[in-house]
Design a protein around this motif. Structure first.
Motif, PDB file in Angstrom:
ATOM      1  N   UNK A   1     -35.418  28.471  41.994  1.00 53.41           N
ATOM      2  CA  UNK A   1     -33.975  28.310  42.194  1.00 53.41           C
ATOM      3  C   UNK A   1     -33.596  28.827  43.572  1.00 53.41           C
ATOM      4  N   UNK A   2     -34.117  29.992  43.906  1.00 53.20           N
ATOM      5  CA  UNK A   2     -33.785  30.579  45.211  1.00 53.20           C
ATOM      6  C   UNK A   2     -34.282  29.694  46.347  1.00 53.20           C
ATOM      7  N   UNK A   3     -35.476  29.157  46.165  1.00 52.09           N
ATOM      8  CA  UNK A   3     -36.025  28.278  47.191  1.00 52.09           C
ATOM      9  C   UNK A   3     -35.151  27.060  47.410  1.00 52.09           C
ATOM     10  N   UNK A   4     -34.509  26.594  46.333  1.00 48.79           N
ATOM     11  CA  UNK A   4     -33.687  25.389  46.411  1.00 48.79           C
ATOM     12  C   UNK A   4     -32.295  25.671  46.967  1.00 48.79           C
ATOM     13  N   UNK A   5     -31.711  26.776  46.564  1.00 48.41           N
ATOM     14  CA  UNK A   5     -30.307  27.028  46.891  1.00 48.41           C
ATOM     15  C   UNK A   5     -30.081  28.223  47.805  1.00 48.41           C
ATOM     16  N   UNK A   6     -31.084  28.986  48.067  1.00 51.56           N
ATOM     17  CA  UNK A   6     -30.971  30.198  48.887  1.00 51.56           C
ATOM     18  C   UNK A   6     -29.868  31.112  48.373  1.00 51.56           C
ATOM     19  N   UNK A   7     -29.669  31.121  47.067  1.00 54.42           N
ATOM     20  CA  UNK A   7     -28.764  32.089  46.474  1.00 54.42           C
ATOM     21  C   UNK A   7     -29.406  32.593  45.194  1.00 54.42           C
TER      22      UNK A   7
ATOM     23  N   UNK B   1     -27.876  32.618  38.926  1.00 53.56           N
ATOM     24  CA  UNK B   1     -26.928  33.243  37.999  1.00 53.56           C
ATOM     25  C   UNK B   1     -27.623  33.564  36.686  1.00 53.56           C
TER      26      UNK B   1
ATOM     27  N   UNK C   1     -27.895  30.832  34.066  1.00 51.18           N
ATOM     28  CA  UNK C   1     -28.865  29.773  34.385  1.00 51.18           C
ATOM     29  C   UNK C   1     -30.272  30.192  33.994  1.00 51.18           C
TER      30      UNK C   1
ATOM     31  N   UNK D   1     -30.701  30.226  30.312  1.00 50.62           N
ATOM     32  CA  UNK D   1     -30.779  28.856  29.799  1.00 50.62           C
ATOM     33  C   UNK D   1     -32.170  28.269  29.996  1.00 50.62           C
TER      34      UNK D   1
ATOM     35  N   UNK E   1     -22.255  37.132  40.135  1.00 51.57           N
ATOM     36  CA  UNK E   1     -20.862  36.953  40.555  1.00 51.57           C
ATOM     37  C   UNK E   1     -19.878  37.053  39.403  1.00 51.57           C
TER      38      UNK E   1
ATOM     39  N   UNK F   1     -23.566  24.499  36.145  1.00 47.46           N
ATOM     40  CA  UNK F   1     -23.164  25.852  36.496  1.00 47.46           C
ATOM     41  C   UNK F   1     -21.668  26.083  36.402  1.00 47.46           C
TER      42      UNK F   1
ATOM     43  N   UNK G   1     -19.334  25.433  38.349  1.00 45.68           N
ATOM     44  CA  UNK G   1     -18.705  25.876  39.599  1.00 45.68           C
ATOM     45  C   UNK G   1     -19.154  24.942  40.725  1.00 45.68           C
TER      46      UNK G   1
ATOM     47  N   UNK H   1     -23.588  27.107  51.969  1.00 43.92           N
ATOM     48  CA  UNK H   1     -24.953  27.516  52.351  1.00 43.92           C
ATOM     49  C   UNK H   1     -25.968  26.970  51.373  1.00 43.92           C
ATOM     50  N   UNK H   2     -25.633  27.013  50.096  1.00 46.67           N
ATOM     51  CA  UNK H   2     -26.548  26.484  49.081  1.00 46.67           C
ATOM     52  C   UNK H   2     -26.709  24.977  49.240  1.00 46.67           C
TER      53      UNK H   2
ATOM     54  N   UNK I   1     -28.880  24.100  52.096  1.00 47.36           N
ATOM     55  CA  UNK I   1     -30.285  24.315  51.773  1.00 47.36           C
ATOM     56  C   UNK I   1     -30.862  23.191  50.953  1.00 47.36           C
ATOM     57  N   UNK I   2     -30.071  22.686  50.011  1.00 47.59           N
ATOM     58  CA  UNK I   2     -30.620  21.635  49.176  1.00 47.59           C
ATOM     59  C   UNK I   2     -30.751  20.327  49.947  1.00 47.59           C
TER      60      UNK I   2
ATOM     61  N   UNK J   1     -33.919  20.668  51.754  1.00 44.74           N
ATOM     62  CA  UNK J   1     -35.081  20.492  50.870  1.00 44.74           C
ATOM     63  C   UNK J   1     -35.329  19.021  50.563  1.00 44.74           C
TER      64      UNK J   1
END
Lengths: 174, 228
Positions: free
Chosen positions: A36-42, A45, A48, A51, A80, B78, B80, B85-86, B89-90, B93
């Motif tokens: 997930x981090x690799x995809x979104x850099x965040x 949650x 998630x 799940x 968050x 999600x 939201x 930034x996210x 990144x996608x 990718x």
């Protein structure tokens, strides 16, 4: 070797059941969190990750040649949306809790929590209550050598308390 | 001619004070011939996130649908919106995944992040991100755009001034690029509203048919939209 483990810097997990099964889930969850981090850099949650972990557990109730995981998980994290607690069962169903217990003496423990839990507890109070709850069904003498405590505060960093810290809390309880 | 220049494009995104603007030309060409003058290259992902796509028009449209889809899925999962930034990144990718057969597309991403702080970035067709605080450019007119933006940009501009600056920069740049022009489209986004403006380049930045354009009410058409 610890029972409480971290899945990400801000999410931790503990299990009740078969240790080896929990290790598989921990490994998978960690990988999913990193993906997930690799995809979104965040950071992922909490909902998630829960799940996705639950989805894995469900898979093993429906695929051929495998058996369901012999563990229930308690996942605690801070994101968050604030602090969160989830329980994940072998069936793959997950529940959000303000306070929960599992394993031996679970019914007594839950009753105890219902009486003791308040919404506006501080972290220290929560640890105190958790120890008391654990003590209810504890066989033998409770000490820093036979319990583990994991916490996550507003700093959003999950960590397991050192034996010295556990001793401090235990001293308060006595 | 490489596919990068096949259709012609000019894209720019600029930050202002708690706002951003993203602008593109509206010309669609097939090498030297003009085929359309109302081609959309800047798309809304959500209220506070826009993406402009330069390069091959077919890849522009394909990528837009793909990313729109991806974001809708994220929204459902999600509950939201994606942070800029996210999202950046996608996009990176997705582009890199196709490194052996890339999308001939250079995205320009602009959004308002946490606390409505403006975020802009661009990337090459492989997904190499270029972050910037002031402005980012893409397209066949990018070299001119760099010059125009560098000269005209000021930090912390208010929305009205930002709109003016972006429009002038785009107009000046496409005037020197034969493959882009034919009016511009600007989205000026603040935390409370989105202003969509169509720029009439006229004699300076477009072909010599200003009379026809002006007559059809082509002078800046403003559409204010209150944020829900």
């Amino acid at each position: 070797v610890q029972k409480i483990q971290s899945l990400t810097t801000n999410i931790g997990v503990v299990y009740s059941g078969m240790g080896p099964d929990s290790r598989v889930l921990v490994r998978k969850s960690r990988k999913q969190a990193q993906q997930y981090y690799g995809l979104y850099k965040e950071p992922i949650p909490v909902t998630q990750l829960v799940r996705e972990t639950a989805a894995v557990m469900q898979e093993f109730t429906q695929s051929g040649g495998v058996r369901p995981f012999g563990v229930s998980l308690l996942v605690a994290g801070y994101d968050d949306n604030g602090p969160q607690l989830y329980q994940v069962d072998p069936s793959g169903s997950y529940f959000s809790w303000k306070a929960s217990a599992m394993g031996k003496n679970v019914s007594n423990a839950k009753t105890f929590l219902e009486k003791r839990y308040t919404d506006d507890m501080e972290l220290d109070d929560a640890v105190h209550t958790a120890i008391l709850t654990l003590k209810e069904g504890f066989e033998g003498q409770i000490s820093s050598k036979n319990i583990e405590i994991g916490i996550i505060g507003t700093d959003k960093i999950f960590r397991v308390l050192t034996p010295a810290e556990v001793d401090d809390y235990l001293a308060e309880v006595e | 001619m490489s596919f990068v220049q096949y259709n012609g494009s000019a894209l720019v995104a600029m930050t202002g004070k708690n706002c951003f603007a993203v602008a593109s030309n509206r010309h669609l060409g097939v090498q030297h011939q003009t085929v359309a003058t109302d081609f959309q290259r800047v798309f809304k992902i959500h209220e506070k996130l826009y993406i402009g796509l330069a390069g091959s028009a077919s890849d522009v449209q394909t990528l837009h649908e793909l990313l729109d889809n991806r974001h809708k899925f994220y929204q459902l999962q999600q509950e939201r919106d994606m942070k800029p930034e996210a999202f950046a990144n996608i996009v990176s990718q997705i582009l890199y995944k196709k490194k052996s057969a890339p999308y001939v597309c250079q995205p320009v991403i602009a959004g308002l992040g946490d606390d409505d702080k403006p975020f802009i970035c661009t990337m090459d067709s492989f997904g190499a991100k270029k972050l910037a605080k002031d402005f980012v450019v893409a397209g066949t007119a990018s070299k001119s755009l760099y010059g125009a933006c560098e000269a005209m940009y000021k930090s912390d501009m208010e929305p009205d001034e930002l709109l003016e600056t972006v429009s002038q920069a785009l107009q000046a740049s496409v005037g020197r690029d034969c493959l882009s022009g034919w009016s511009g489209l600007v989205f000026l986004v603040t935390p409370t509203e989105v202003r969509e403006t169509i720029l009439n380049f006229g004699a300076g930045g477009g072909p010599a048919a200003p009379v026809a354009l002006a007559a059809s009410g082509g002078a800046a058409a403003k559409k204010k939209k209150e944020e829900a």
